[in-house]
Design an enzyme around this catalytic site. Structure first.
Site, PDB file in Angstrom:
ATOM      1  N   GLU A  17       1.187  -1.668   0.212  1.00 11.49           N
ATOM      2  CA  GLU A  17       0.394  -0.265   0.058  1.00 11.49           C
ATOM      3  C   GLU A  17       1.215   1.348   0.091  1.00 11.49           C
ATOM      4  O   GLU A  17       1.683   1.515   1.016  1.00 11.49           O
ATOM      5  CB  GLU A  17      -0.693   0.151   1.352  1.00 11.49           C
ATOM      6  CG  GLU A  17      -1.853   1.005   1.357  1.00 11.49           C
ATOM      7  CD  GLU A  17      -3.293   0.944   1.655  1.00 11.49           C
ATOM      8  OE1 GLU A  17      -3.115   0.398   1.829  1.00 11.49           O
ATOM      9  OE2 GLU A  17      -3.191   1.531   3.038  1.00 11.49           O
ATOM     10  N   TYR A  49      -6.645   7.189  -1.138  1.00  8.39           N
ATOM     11  CA  TYR A  49      -7.313   8.150  -1.504  1.00  8.39           C
ATOM     12  C   TYR A  49      -7.614   8.782  -0.301  1.00  8.39           C
ATOM     13  O   TYR A  49      -8.483   8.842   0.597  1.00  8.39           O
ATOM     14  CB  TYR A  49      -9.021   7.590  -2.141  1.00  8.39           C
ATOM     15  CG  TYR A  49      -9.413   8.657  -2.255  1.00  8.39           C
ATOM     16  CD1 TYR A  49      -9.021   8.818  -3.762  1.00  8.39           C
ATOM     17  CD2 TYR A  49     -11.085   8.687  -1.968  1.00  8.39           C
ATOM     18  CE1 TYR A  49     -10.061  10.216  -4.261  1.00  8.39           C
ATOM     19  CE2 TYR A  49     -11.538  10.277  -2.963  1.00  8.39           C
ATOM     20  CZ  TYR A  49     -10.978  10.715  -3.898  1.00  8.39           C
ATOM     21  OH  TYR A  49     -12.804  10.366  -4.362  1.00  8.39           O
ATOM     22  N   HIS A  77      -7.927   3.016  -3.402  1.00 10.04           N
ATOM     23  CA  HIS A  77      -8.668   3.418  -2.283  1.00 10.04           C
ATOM     24  C   HIS A  77     -10.378   3.668  -2.893  1.00 10.04           C
ATOM     25  O   HIS A  77     -10.248   4.652  -3.293  1.00 10.04           O
ATOM     26  CB  HIS A  77      -8.129   4.106  -1.355  1.00 10.04           C
ATOM     27  CG  HIS A  77      -7.950   3.214  -0.479  1.00 10.04           C
ATOM     28  ND1 HIS A  77      -6.856   3.587   0.445  1.00 10.04           N
ATOM     29  CD2 HIS A  77      -6.961   2.093  -0.650  1.00 10.04           C
ATOM     30  CE1 HIS A  77      -6.451   2.863   1.469  1.00 10.04           C
ATOM     31  NE2 HIS A  77      -6.070   1.097  -0.035  1.00 10.04           N
ATOM     32  N   ARG A 107     -16.080   3.543   4.321  1.00 10.40           N
ATOM     33  CA  ARG A 107     -17.089   4.742   3.993  1.00 10.40           C
ATOM     34  C   ARG A 107     -15.564   6.068   4.414  1.00 10.40           C
ATOM     35  O   ARG A 107     -16.356   6.758   3.885  1.00 10.40           O
ATOM     36  CB  ARG A 107     -17.989   4.352   5.600  1.00 10.40           C
ATOM     37  CG  ARG A 107     -18.764   5.225   6.453  1.00 10.40           C
ATOM     38  CD  ARG A 107     -19.180   5.191   7.704  1.00 10.40           C
ATOM     39  NE  ARG A 107     -19.923   6.504   8.073  1.00 10.40           N
ATOM     40  CZ  ARG A 107     -20.229   7.030   8.600  1.00 10.40           C
ATOM     41  NH1 ARG A 107     -18.962   7.384   8.943  1.00 10.40           N
ATOM     42  NH2 ARG A 107     -20.697   8.173   9.013  1.00 10.40           N
ATOM     43  N   GLY A 108     -15.203   6.234   5.190  1.00  7.94           N
ATOM     44  CA  GLY A 108     -14.301   7.939   5.664  1.00  7.94           C
ATOM     45  C   GLY A 108     -15.252   8.583   6.675  1.00  7.94           C
ATOM     46  O   GLY A 108     -15.906   7.486   7.165  1.00  7.94           O
ATOM     47  N   ALA A 127     -20.344   1.190   4.398  1.00  8.21           N
ATOM     48  CA  ALA A 127     -19.052   1.004   2.475  1.00  8.21           C
ATOM     49  C   ALA A 127     -20.069  -0.449   1.968  1.00  8.21           C
ATOM     50  O   ALA A 127     -19.215  -0.265   1.647  1.00  8.21           O
ATOM     51  CB  ALA A 127     -17.826  -0.042   3.483  1.00  8.21           C
ATOM     52  N   HIS A 176     -13.465  -1.764  14.980  1.00  9.66           N
ATOM     53  CA  HIS A 176     -14.124  -0.393  15.123  1.00  9.66           C
ATOM     54  C   HIS A 176     -13.717   0.672  15.915  1.00  9.66           C
ATOM     55  O   HIS A 176     -14.298   0.654  16.881  1.00  9.66           O
ATOM     56  CB  HIS A 176     -14.984  -0.589  13.693  1.00  9.66           C
ATOM     57  CG  HIS A 176     -14.569   0.769  12.806  1.00  9.66           C
ATOM     58  ND1 HIS A 176     -15.329   2.189  13.641  1.00  9.66           N
ATOM     59  CD2 HIS A 176     -14.580   1.413  11.802  1.00  9.66           C
ATOM     60  CE1 HIS A 176     -15.124   2.997  12.973  1.00  9.66           C
ATOM     61  NE2 HIS A 176     -14.646   2.619  11.280  1.00  9.66           N
ATOM     62  N   LYS A 192     -21.140  -6.212   4.460  1.00  9.11           N
ATOM     63  CA  LYS A 192     -20.427  -6.144   2.997  1.00  9.11           C
ATOM     64  C   LYS A 192     -19.924  -7.782   2.057  1.00  9.11           C
ATOM     65  O   LYS A 192     -19.982  -7.127   1.096  1.00  9.11           O
ATOM     66  CB  LYS A 192     -19.060  -5.798   3.386  1.00  9.11           C
ATOM     67  CG  LYS A 192     -19.142  -4.305   4.559  1.00  9.11           C
ATOM     68  CD  LYS A 192     -16.915  -3.797   5.234  1.00  9.11           C
ATOM     69  CE  LYS A 192     -16.936  -2.051   5.822  1.00  9.11           C
ATOM     70  NZ  LYS A 192     -15.651  -3.052   6.579  1.00  9.11           N
TER      71      LYS A 192
END
Length: 331
Positions: A17, A49, A77, A107-108, A127, A176, A192
């Protein structure tokens, strides 16, 4: 020497990455890094991103550079919070038109100045919804494929199955930050999967048991796609502090102390490589389907980890092996 005879280091896929460069000088250095990483034979190279599309152009530039100059699959991303359906669809189409066929759907974080729960966080709330949208845009863009009919070169037949896209999602072995329970984390991963995701990549963690126990819970609940463990060689106390700040992970005390008491940057680098290599070997021995290495836009440390696990092929060009005198790293 690589430990090629160790079953803990059997030949498995790996990926890297990177993040978009912020200057022309950084772009030149990143292109050299991509060349070195691509020579190692990764399954894909992911490109991050920026929040709310802040690196949209530079992210796409890196992805297209990978497409043009290597045979490695670039993975883009994508974040969706704060975006309308139309905006997100346009972005997905732009990446697909550029030749990108692999995505990490996230989701961000909310746009600056907007808190969780406030009125406008966009049309896409998760997401999983972004995963569905990627599939929908791809289906609309390429509704079918044509194939040549043997013996009739001027004729074509329609193949209804569409070109496949790889859609990865994030997984959180230690939960999370907004999750209320371990069960909720697994339920989110199942959602997901139901939306069409076919791969997961974990957030950073520091102990193999955290990943392996998470995998057991996920499989028992019905999660079927591969879940790649995310690993980053932590080569300085400053980098460790930054990782903990961003991820919310608990302080790995042994690693933290080792980095703090080591007086030299080279010694800290070796500590970080050794810890990441040992972690990778434990994960592989525990059945991990691959490794995803956060390269921090430098090739030396992640290639050293792979070399320590015997995952670099003997035919790898010498230019792709870790440099004996690595360049100075930023925290």
């Amino acid at each position: 020497m690589p430990h090629t005879s160790d079953p803990a280091c059997r030949k498995i896929p790996f990926s890297f990455e990177l993040y978009p460069p912020t200057s022309d000088a950084a772009t030149s250095v990143l292109h050299a890094t991509i060349e070195r990483l691509a020579a190692a034979g990764p399954e894909f190279i992911a490109v991050t991103y920026g929040a709310n599309g802040s690196s949209r152009r530079s992210s796409l530039d890196v992805l297209t550079h990978i497409l043009r100059t290597t045979t490695v699959d670039p993975l883009a991303h994508l974040t969706c919070v704060g975006s309308s359906n139309a905006e997100a669809s346009q972005l997905i189409r732009e990446f697909l038109d550029a030749g990108v066929r692999s995505f990490l759907a996230l989701r961000g974080d909310p746009p600056e100045g907007i808190r969780e729960g406030e009125a406008f966080l966009g049309d896409l709330g998760s997401a999983a919804e972004l995963v569905q949208l990627i599939h929908r845009v791809q289906a609309e863009r390429v509704p079918y494929r044509e194939a040549v009919i043997p013996g009739l070169p001027a004729a074509r037949t329609i193949k209804r199955e569409r070109e496949k896209v790889r859609i990865a999602v994030a997984a959180f072995p230690n939960g999370h930050p907004r999750s209320r329970s371990a069960t909720q984390d697994i339920d989110t991963l199942l959602a997901k999967q139901a939306a069409g995701a076919n791969l997961a990549i974990t957030q950073l963690f520091f102990h193999a048991d955290h990943y392996l126990s998470f995998i057991l819970r996920a499989r028992a609940a019905g999660v079927e796609f591969p879940i790649l463990p995310g690993i980053m060689p932590v080569t300085s106390p400053a980098r460790l502090r930054r990782i903990l700040e961003l991820s919310g992970e608990e302080l790995p005390s042994e690693l933290a102390i080792a980095l703090e008491v080591e007086p030299t940057k080279e010694g800290q680098r070796e500590i970080g490589i050794r810890q990441a290599t040992e972690l990778a070997r434990e994960l592989i021995a525990g059945g991990a389907p691959g490794l995803h290495l956060y390269a921090f836009n430098q090739h030396e440390t992640v290639l050293a980890v792979l070399d320590g696990c015997g995952l670099l092929t003997p035919t790898l060009p010498s230019s792709a092996l870790p440099a004996p005198h690595p360049v100075k790293e930023n925290p």
